[in-house]
Design an enzyme around this catalytic site. Structure first.
Site, PDB file in Angstrom:
ATOM      1  CG  ASP A  78       8.585  -5.665  -1.165  1.00  0.00           C
ATOM      2  OD1 ASP A  78       8.234  -4.544  -0.751  1.00  0.00           O
ATOM      3  OD2 ASP A  78       8.486  -6.704  -0.488  1.00  0.00           O
ATOM      4  CG  ASP A 282       6.401  -1.929   1.693  1.00  0.00           C
ATOM      5  OD1 ASP A 282       6.881  -2.395   0.633  1.00  0.00           O
ATOM      6  OD2 ASP A 282       5.840  -2.633   2.544  1.00  0.00           O
TER       7      ASP A 282
END
Ligand SMILES: *[C@@H]1O[C@H](CO)[C@@H](O)[C@H](O)[C@H]1NC(C)=O
Ligand SMILES: *[C@@H]1O[C@H](CO)[C@@H](O)[C@H](O)[C@H]1NC(C)=O
Ligand SMILES: *[C@@H]1O[C@H](CO)[C@@H](O)[C@H](O)[C@H]1NC(C)=O
Ligand SMILES: *[C@@H]1O[C@H](CO)[C@@H](O)[C@H](O)[C@H]1NC(C)=O
Ligand SMILES: *[C@@H]1O[C@H](CO)[C@@H](O)[C@H](O)[C@H]1NC(C)=O
Ligand SMILES: *[C@@H]1O[C@H](CO)[C@@H](O)[C@H](O)[C@H]1NC(C)=O
Ligand SMILES: *[C@@H]1O[C@H](CO)[C@@H](O)[C@H](O)[C@H]1NC(C)=O
Length: 417
Positions: A78, A282
């Site tokens: 992430d 992201d």
């Protein structure tokens, strides 16, 4: 906190949809032997590539080993958060932990800092404590690495018919953006310690997510360097941007300015409501989140009137768009007086198929965001690109990814997880 709300919203949305849409899904066994050894194509000595397992279409995951002896966890990679967390053995199905859990009493190197770790995501919270222990990924090992043990995983990993595909999260964003920073508890995340202990040559990593339809190993993360076999042309660098975070301005997500998006064949350009906008790169988000005007404009152009909202921000489209030849051109302002950086992302790679085994439906991997706040390029865009996240020079290098396995016409809905 804005950042925490954003990171997982998209994944959660997709998981919630999957609960309704896919009652028959079974988990695939996740055996991810991390590849050891160095890729000959690496440009920096000592950098090492690790394969990323693509649990398409939900996320890109990697194994980490924690403790002595090692307990292994599958975590989502992430770039939208900075903490590594895994579930504690005291976390149960009832408190949202459906996969593996960490038994601290079985690790001889475990230490408890007693510092709280309370993440709040869009649809739930994770409560836990910061601890330290040995963390290993492939050949790399960091002693006394700070990570979070979660006792209540709220609604972040709980999902689709009890079929967890990830136990936790490996945050790859800035040290200044860890959750402890909210109460002045900061620490060096895993990659920072890889660098400070001399295990990698640069404080940076390269990321290639790989194709939407690649089963199994899809892409690679390269700690401390780049894998030049994974992109074409040269990496072009743009500055990473700071954000407002607990009253200060600091680096939080991997955020850059974006000028505009253009549909190439339609020759139509969409800007942001008030000029170039901050967009987070992201990998923890399946979807992109962009202004409603932009998303509806793109929908109208690629789908005509053949689309319908599923929520008021997510749209179902015809699966025929899996064959779309339309391409989105993204323009990033160049650094200083440099020319803009322009990258392409194919519309067909932004179409996310869903199935319940009987009915197939397709979603546009771009959701409309009404608040005038941080926008997101999630996997729907990132898998078209190679990214070099460079902490030292506070910049992101971008290039068009090589998508060698790109069988967009052979997608088998029965082969979904
Ligand atoms: C760590 O410390 C916290 C706070 O004192 C405590 O609630 C938690 O149970 C401890 N966890 C472990 C695994 O020892
Ligand atoms: C989790 O943390 C939040 C914020 O500190 C708190 O409001 C909530 O009660 C906690 N939940 C549990 C189950 O401990
Ligand atoms: C998870 O979601 C349920 C239902 O939406 C909600 O009642 C519950 O409070 C949530 N749990 C946490 C820890 O946020
Ligand atoms: C964090 O530290 C700063 C500067 O020392 C201080 O002003 C602030 O009140 C602290 N915040 C918390 C939540 O302790
Ligand atoms: C694309 O649009 C621009 C202005 O909107 C126009 O100047 C240009 O000629 C168009 N290009 C093509 C190939 O139609
Ligand atoms: C739907 O979008 C509107 C703005 O267009 C927003 O005010 C509203 O809260 C949203 N509703 C839901 C259920 O998300
Ligand atoms: C894409 O095009 C091929 C070849 O025309 C066709 O066989 C296939 O069904 C199409 N796929 C979708 C999802 O429409």
């Amino acid at each position: 906190m804005r950042s925490s709300l954003l990171t997982f919203t998209a994944v959660i949305n997709l998981l919630l949809l999957a609960v309704d849409a896919a009652p028959t899904r079974q988990p695939r066994p996740i055996s991810v032997p991390l590849k050891r050894g160095l890729s000959p194509s690496l440009t920096k000595r000592g950098a090492a590539s690790h394969p990323l397992w693509n649990f398409a279409p939900l996320g890109y995951i990697i194994d980490v080993n924690v403790g002595t002896p090692s307990q292994t966890f599958t975590v989502l990679i992430d770039t939208g958060s900075a903490d590594l967390w895994i579930p504690s053995s005291s976390c149960t199905k009832e408190t949202g932990c459906l996969g593996k859990t960490f038994d601290a009493s079985q690790s001889s190197t475990f230490k408890n800092t007693s510092e709280p770790f309370d993440i709040v995501y869009g649809s739930g919270s994770d409560n836990g404590t910061y601890v330290t222990d040995v963390v290993r990924i492939g050949d790399f090992a960091v002693n006394d690495q700070t990570l979070a043990l979660v006792y209540d995983a709220g609604n972040t990993t709980k999902q689709a018919r009890s079929t967890p595909y990830m136990d936790g999260i490996l945050g790859m964003a800035w040290d200044t953006g860890v959750y402890g920073a909210l109460h002045n508890y900061t620490y060096p995340p895993f990659i920072y310690n890889l660098y400070s202990t001399g295990q990698i040559p640069t404080l940076s990593f390269g990321l290639h997510l790989g194709g939407l339809y690649s089963q199994g190993y899809a892409g690679t993360v390269t700690f401390g360097g780049i894998d030049s076999s994974q992109f074409t042309g040269d990496l072009q660098y743009i500055p990473a941007q700071q954000e407002n975070f607990h009253g200060t301005t600091s680096y939080v997500h991997w955020t850059v300015y974006v000028d505009s998006l253009k549909l190439q064949s339609a020759n139509t350009t969409y800007g942001f409501p008030s000029g170039p906008a901050l967009v987070a790169l992201d990998s923890g988000s399946s979807f992109a989140y962009l202004p409603r005007s932009m998303v509806e404009g793109i929908l109208h152009n690629i789908a005509g009137t053949d689309y319908q909202p599923i929520t008021n921000s997510t749209f179902q489209v015809e699966c025929a768009l899996l064959n779309s030849t339309e391409v989105v051109e993204v323009t990033f302002p160049g650094a200083g007086n440099s020319p803009p950086v322009i990258l392409q992302a194919a519309v067909k790679d932004m179409i996310i198929p869903e199935t319940d085994g009987i009915n197939n439906e397709c979603l546009l991997g771009i959701s409309a965001q009404d608040q005038n706040s941080l926008y997101i390029f999630g996997d729907a865009f990132l898998r078209s690109w190679y990214l070099n996240f460079d902490f030292t020079n506070k910049q992101v290098g971008l290039a068009q990814a090589v998508n060698r396995d790109d069988p967009q016409f052979s997608f088998d809905v029965n082969n979904l997880v």
